[in-house]
Design an enzyme around this catalytic site. Sequence first.
Site, PDB file in Angstrom:
ATOM      1  CD  GLU A  57     -11.338   7.204   9.547  1.00 49.30           C
ATOM      2  OE1 GLU A  57     -10.823   6.178  10.003  1.00 49.30           O
ATOM      3  OE2 GLU A  57     -10.691   8.072   8.893  1.00 49.30           O
ATOM      4  CB  THR A 200      22.186   6.099 -14.036  1.00 50.09           C
ATOM      5  OG1 THR A 200      22.154   4.674 -14.182  1.00 50.09           O
ATOM      6  CG2 THR A 200      21.046   6.701 -14.839  1.00 50.09           C
TER       7      THR A 200
END
Length: 353
Positions: A57, A200
């Site tokens: 805006e 991992t």
Amino acid sequence: MTFTAAEHDAMRRALALAATPGVPHGPNPRVGCVLLDATGNEVAEGFHRGAGTPHAEVDALATAGDDARGATAVVTLEPCNHTGRTGPCAEALVAAGVRRVVFAQADDNPAAQGGAATLAAAGVDVEGGLLVDEARVLNRAWTFAVEHGRPFVTWKFATTLDGRSAATDGTSRWVSSRAARLDTHRLRGECDVVLVGTGTVAVDDPQLTVRDEVDEPLPHQPLRVVMGERDLPADRRVFDDVAETEHLRSRDPRAVLEQLYARDRQHVFLEGGPTLAAAFLAADLVDEVVAYVAPMLLGAGRPAVGDLGVETIGDALHLRVTDVHVLPATGQDGAGGEDTNVRLTLTRRGRDR
């Protein structure tokens, strides 16, 4: 609710502005704004370019200048009502003399909501709900996080046709094709967290960055998060200086998501192994599944997901397929050339995400 044809067109333009490529997907929502004059013609437009930059805006008002007086502001999200790095958009619209505000999605963020009430109290005509479904899709992770108090979780994995993510000797290159890996980088770039477990990192040593077609890291990188209690060597690639990394010493998926939400993270890309995936699934904390399926069979090896406690077919975890996309081979991987992969996108049945 009554909206003019010009307001419909302006909202579609505002949505397109909000989706401008290169704008970060978090922590702020992507927002676009179009200002219309009394005849329905565009006066100015703007969009939010990321945290710390002018909101949509304010961006549009700066372009419009005095022409904003008496205009209609068409915005994809209810104007904010708080002071953060920038001031309240609702007050900026009032000060500019805007006559009417039309927005798509209401802002349910407790820190920012209330803009519509502020505008109405100042005598501005306010109406919401125009193309709200499109606006929610545009900011789906941000919307989910605000409404559920935790980040949206996408679990990604690569698998063979028989559900194996690696062979019995632990090798997994190349279960996924080069096209699938490039697609994974694109999806990583749409999230603000890439999450794996310590296992991992210890075994595969991934870098977990977003890279381009020539394997170069892109300027914007999500936060890399490793969860788990074990210590890890400092020379693991995930701890390099290409992107920020956090090691959260917890095995509890819900606790990890709470910490990430407190840090204003809204979309987690879960890339851990089968044990971590099973933990998130068992805790009902996986909202979307992206699976890359390779046309190969192993017959044995590491499963794509760990034990879910399912002992009979009636207790199976059912998923709803929302997208199927074929990723063609490029012929650049492996001695025999690369396989074609199929990407499946799925959600839990009965959930409206």
